[in-house]
Design a protein around this motif. Structure first.
Motif, PDB file in Angstrom:
ATOM      1  N   LEU A 115       0.817  -1.200   0.000  1.00 52.71           N
ATOM      2  CA  LEU A 115       0.000   0.000   0.000  1.00 52.71           C
ATOM      3  C   LEU A 115       0.858   1.261   0.000  1.00 52.71           C
ATOM      4  O   LEU A 115       0.550   2.242  -0.693  1.00 52.71           O
ATOM      5  N   THR A 116       1.942   1.226   0.755  1.00 56.84           N
ATOM      6  CA  THR A 116       2.849   2.368   0.783  1.00 56.84           C
ATOM      7  C   THR A 116       3.433   2.630  -0.604  1.00 56.84           C
ATOM      8  O   THR A 116       3.494   3.775  -1.074  1.00 56.84           O
ATOM      9  N   THR A 117       3.850   1.558  -1.277  1.00 53.08           N
ATOM     10  CA  THR A 117       4.415   1.679  -2.626  1.00 53.08           C
ATOM     11  C   THR A 117       3.398   2.239  -3.606  1.00 53.08           C
ATOM     12  O   THR A 117       3.686   3.162  -4.379  1.00 53.08           O
ATOM     13  N   TYR A 118       2.184   1.691  -3.584  1.00 57.83           N
ATOM     14  CA  TYR A 118       1.156   2.177  -4.503  1.00 57.83           C
ATOM     15  C   TYR A 118       0.795   3.627  -4.210  1.00 57.83           C
ATOM     16  O   TYR A 118       0.523   4.407  -5.130  1.00 57.83           O
ATOM     17  N   GLY A 119       0.765   3.997  -2.946  1.00 60.84           N
ATOM     18  CA  GLY A 119       0.459   5.374  -2.600  1.00 60.84           C
ATOM     19  C   GLY A 119       1.454   6.350  -3.198  1.00 60.84           C
ATOM     20  O   GLY A 119       1.088   7.436  -3.651  1.00 60.84           O
ATOM     21  N   ALA A 154      -7.897  -4.312   2.139  1.00 60.53           N
ATOM     22  CA  ALA A 154      -8.742  -4.407   0.947  1.00 60.53           C
ATOM     23  C   ALA A 154      -9.481  -3.100   0.697  1.00 60.53           C
ATOM     24  O   ALA A 154      -9.610  -2.652  -0.449  1.00 60.53           O
ATOM     25  N   SER A 155      -9.958  -2.467   1.760  1.00 63.22           N
ATOM     26  CA  SER A 155     -10.709  -1.214   1.588  1.00 63.22           C
ATOM     27  C   SER A 155      -9.834  -0.125   0.988  1.00 63.22           C
ATOM     28  O   SER A 155     -10.290   0.652   0.134  1.00 63.22           O
ATOM     29  N   ARG A 156      -8.588  -0.077   1.408  1.00 64.76           N
ATOM     30  CA  ARG A 156      -7.688   0.946   0.870  1.00 64.76           C
ATOM     31  C   ARG A 156      -7.276   0.649  -0.560  1.00 64.76           C
ATOM     32  O   ARG A 156      -7.143   1.561  -1.388  1.00 64.76           O
ATOM     33  N   LEU A 157      -7.103  -0.634  -0.886  1.00 63.63           N
ATOM     34  CA  LEU A 157      -6.833  -1.014  -2.276  1.00 63.63           C
ATOM     35  C   LEU A 157      -8.028  -0.689  -3.176  1.00 63.63           C
ATOM     36  O   LEU A 157      -7.869  -0.198  -4.294  1.00 63.63           O
ATOM     37  N   MET A 158      -9.231  -0.958  -2.692  1.00 64.61           N
ATOM     38  CA  MET A 158     -10.433  -0.660  -3.460  1.00 64.61           C
ATOM     39  C   MET A 158     -10.548   0.843  -3.742  1.00 64.61           C
ATOM     40  O   MET A 158     -10.934   1.256  -4.836  1.00 64.61           O
ATOM     41  N   THR A 159     -10.207   1.648  -2.738  1.00 65.92           N
ATOM     42  CA  THR A 159     -10.269   3.096  -2.920  1.00 65.92           C
ATOM     43  C   THR A 159      -9.294   3.548  -3.995  1.00 65.92           C
ATOM     44  O   THR A 159      -9.631   4.367  -4.859  1.00 65.92           O
ATOM     45  N   ASP A 264      -4.228  21.779  10.509  1.00 62.18           N
ATOM     46  CA  ASP A 264      -3.244  22.230  11.493  1.00 62.18           C
ATOM     47  C   ASP A 264      -2.914  21.137  12.506  1.00 62.18           C
ATOM     48  O   ASP A 264      -1.806  21.103  13.069  1.00 62.18           O
ATOM     49  N   LYS A 265      -3.863  20.226  12.735  1.00 66.27           N
ATOM     50  CA  LYS A 265      -3.663  19.173  13.729  1.00 66.27           C
ATOM     51  C   LYS A 265      -3.291  17.817  13.117  1.00 66.27           C
ATOM     52  O   LYS A 265      -2.807  16.934  13.830  1.00 66.27           O
ATOM     53  N   ALA A 266      -3.535  17.641  11.815  1.00 67.43           N
ATOM     54  CA  ALA A 266      -3.363  16.309  11.223  1.00 67.43           C
ATOM     55  C   ALA A 266      -2.500  16.297   9.968  1.00 67.43           C
ATOM     56  O   ALA A 266      -2.452  15.284   9.269  1.00 67.43           O
ATOM     57  N   ALA A 267      -1.795  17.381   9.669  1.00 69.85           N
ATOM     58  CA  ALA A 267      -1.001  17.452   8.436  1.00 69.85           C
ATOM     59  C   ALA A 267       0.060  16.360   8.373  1.00 69.85           C
ATOM     60  O   ALA A 267       0.522  15.853   9.395  1.00 69.85           O
ATOM     61  N   SER A 268       0.467  16.011   7.140  1.00 66.36           N
ATOM     62  CA  SER A 268       1.472  14.966   6.917  1.00 66.36           C
ATOM     63  C   SER A 268       2.849  15.577   6.699  1.00 66.36           C
ATOM     64  O   SER A 268       2.982  16.679   6.174  1.00 66.36           O
ATOM     65  N   TYR A 269       3.854  14.809   7.052  1.00 66.30           N
ATOM     66  CA  TYR A 269       5.226  15.173   6.683  1.00 66.30           C
ATOM     67  C   TYR A 269       5.626  14.488   5.382  1.00 66.30           C
ATOM     68  O   TYR A 269       6.451  14.996   4.628  1.00 66.30           O
ATOM     69  N   GLU A 270       5.061  13.316   5.121  1.00 70.20           N
ATOM     70  CA  GLU A 270       5.306  12.613   3.865  1.00 70.20           C
ATOM     71  C   GLU A 270       4.852  13.497   2.706  1.00 70.20           C
ATOM     72  O   GLU A 270       3.748  14.050   2.715  1.00 70.20           O
ATOM     73  N   GLN A 271       5.722  13.639   1.693  1.00 72.47           N
ATOM     74  CA  GLN A 271       5.458  14.604   0.619  1.00 72.47           C
ATOM     75  C   GLN A 271       4.888  13.993  -0.655  1.00 72.47           C
ATOM     76  O   GLN A 271       4.252  14.695  -1.441  1.00 72.47           O
ATOM     77  N   THR A 272       5.125  12.721  -0.901  1.00 74.30           N
ATOM     78  CA  THR A 272       4.839  12.179  -2.232  1.00 74.30           C
ATOM     79  C   THR A 272       3.989  10.919  -2.187  1.00 74.30           C
ATOM     80  O   THR A 272       4.193   9.988  -2.958  1.00 74.30           O
ATOM     81  N   SER A 273       3.025  10.862  -1.309  1.00 75.21           N
ATOM     82  CA  SER A 273       2.139   9.707  -1.236  1.00 75.21           C
ATOM     83  C   SER A 273       0.689  10.137  -1.357  1.00 75.21           C
ATOM     84  O   SER A 273       0.294  11.196  -0.843  1.00 75.21           O
ATOM     85  N   ASP A 274      -0.115   9.314  -2.027  1.00 74.13           N
ATOM     86  CA  ASP A 274      -1.537   9.603  -2.128  1.00 74.13           C
ATOM     87  C   ASP A 274      -2.215   9.482  -0.768  1.00 74.13           C
ATOM     88  O   ASP A 274      -3.323   9.986  -0.581  1.00 74.13           O
ATOM     89  N   TYR A 275      -1.567   8.826   0.170  1.00 76.46           N
ATOM     90  CA  TYR A 275      -2.127   8.673   1.505  1.00 76.46           C
ATOM     91  C   TYR A 275      -1.766   9.846   2.414  1.00 76.46           C
ATOM     92  O   TYR A 275      -2.108   9.832   3.599  1.00 76.46           O
ATOM     93  N   ALA A 276      -1.081  10.840   1.868  1.00 78.78           N
ATOM     94  CA  ALA A 276      -0.609  11.967   2.669  1.00 78.78           C
ATOM     95  C   ALA A 276      -1.224  13.282   2.196  1.00 78.78           C
ATOM     96  O   ALA A 276      -1.600  13.427   1.032  1.00 78.78           O
ATOM     97  N   VAL A 277      -1.314  14.245   3.108  1.00 81.36           N
ATOM     98  CA  VAL A 277      -1.715  15.614   2.748  1.00 81.36           C
ATOM     99  C   VAL A 277      -0.737  16.568   3.414  1.00 81.36           C
ATOM    100  O   VAL A 277      -0.981  17.074   4.518  1.00 81.36           O
ATOM    101  N   PRO A 278       0.403  16.810   2.767  1.00 87.99           N
ATOM    102  CA  PRO A 278       1.356  17.791   3.295  1.00 87.99           C
ATOM    103  C   PRO A 278       0.888  19.208   2.950  1.00 87.99           C
ATOM    104  O   PRO A 278      -0.144  19.400   2.299  1.00 87.99           O
TER     105      PRO A 278
END
Length: 368
Positions: A115-119, A154-159, A264-278
């Motif tokens: 999932l990390t790779t696909y993201g 499975a739910s995350r793959l389906m999304t 402001d409370k939930a931002a991501s540090y990861e920059q290049t993943s679909d699972y992140a919102v930097p």
């Protein structure tokens, strides 16, 4: 069957006119087709050469083999997932599925790694490539749904799989989003339940498609948990985009401010993943939302902030920002200038980097 008849069926399956198909090819590849030329293809008066077959393959998001007659029409039209699967590949997938059931398949940690790779790859690869690969993963994980954790996987793959279909395509994307939500519910994982629904809501809201579904999924996510999270952030911003498109400016602004507080409370540090919102990606959300609201100051500020931190490895998102400026111009009254600006930005991006979302954005600019 004749290639013209096949092109007609594929075009109608997407609900497109001949003119829209011509425009999609022109926007993506810099050609100069008109509706009459598409009509000549469909009436088998002219047979498209390999270049145009590749163009059709890209804009209709179908394998080239389908257009070359190597995959049967009925199989393609009956099941989009099967269109990318030639018989020999289908055999391999069946083998992989049964092997996973008999031998146990990947571990939970292995699935999280996948999932990390696909993201990460989703941010730069084309939808067709991701769609083919994830369809194979779904065959395997389907045989392992014995634990709540694997229902979450499975739910995350389906999304992710749903996102390879344009929301404007109607039932395909929406059906997968709904199944993903049900799978997340089976997991009992509140975070997954919120994230799956929120990701669907922002995808549909950003595309301006299936807005009723976007609202329902966003409302469900917000009702499951009000704890700040990326899923909640996506849900709020997806609902904000839906409100803006409907012309409910007050609600859209209220939701945008709410989204900022959650960010402001939930931002991501990861920059290049679909699972992140930097920071830069949040500003992409705000940029389009403000452009839709006609708030040029907020839109330009968001665009400038996004550019300062946008990774150079993600040129598609830089194109998004430029096209948002085109939308602002069009909405301010300069439709011709805004359309030309947006089209120039899209043309500057290599065709292999184009996405379905960018094409829908181009259509929105043209219609403003």
């Amino acid at each position: 069957m004749a290639i013209g008849e096949l092109i007609t069926d594929l075009r109608k399956a997407r609900g497109w006119s001949q003119g829209r198909l011509a425009s999609a090819i022109n926007d993506a590849f810099g050609t100069n087709l008109d509706r009459e030329y598409i009509s000549r293809w469909e009436r088998s008066k002219v047979t498209p050469g390999r270049f145009y077959l590749r163009c059709l393959s890209a804009v209709l998001d179908v394998p080239l083999a389908v257009l070359e007659g190597e995959v049967k029409r009925r199989k393609f039209l009956s099941d989009v997932a099967a269109t990318a699967i030639a018989p020999v590949v289908a055999s391999d997938l069946l083998t992989a599925g049964f092997s996973a059931r008999l031998d146990g398949g990947p571990s939970a940690d292995d699935w999280e790694g996948k999932l990390t790779t696909y993201g990460t790859e989703y941010m730069s690869l084309g939808a067709a490539d991701i769609q083919r690969r994830v369809s194979g993963e779904l065959v395997v994980v389907q045989q392992q749904l014995d634990t709540p954790h694997l229902w979450s996987v499975a739910s995350r793959l389906m999304t992710l799989y749903a996102k390879t279909f344009p929301g404007s395509d109607g039932s395909k994307a929406v059906n997968w989003y709904r199944m993903a939500a049900k799978a997340a519910d089976r997991s009992g994982d509140a975070q997954a339940r919120v994230w799956v629904r929120g990701r669907a809501a922002i995808a549909l809201g950003y595309e301006g498609a299936s807005l009723g579904v976007a609202d329902v999924l966003a409302d469900q996510a917000m009702a499951i948990s009000d704890k700040p999270s990326l899923g909640l952030l996506n849900a709020i911003m997806g609902k904000a985009h839906a409100a803006a498109i409907r012309g409910d400016r007050a609600t859209a602004r209220k939701l945008m401010n709410q989204g900022r507080r959650v960010f402001d409370k939930a931002a991501s540090y990861e920059q290049t993943s679909d699972y992140a919102v930097p920071w830069w990606r949040m500003n992409v959300f705000v940029s389009l939302l403000a452009a839709r609201l006609g708030d040029e100051g907020t839109a330009v500020a968001a665009q400038d902030a996004a550019r300062r931190e946008l990774p150079a490895t993600l040129p598609r998102f830089a194109t998004h920002l430029e096209m948002h400026r085109g939308l602002m111009l069009a909405r301010s009254g300069d439709k011709a200038g805004g359309t030309a600006y947006a089209r120039a930005a899209l043309d500057a991006l290599p065709p292999e980097k184009h996405s379905l979302t960018l094409r829908l954005l181009m259509t929105e600019v043209e219609a403003s």
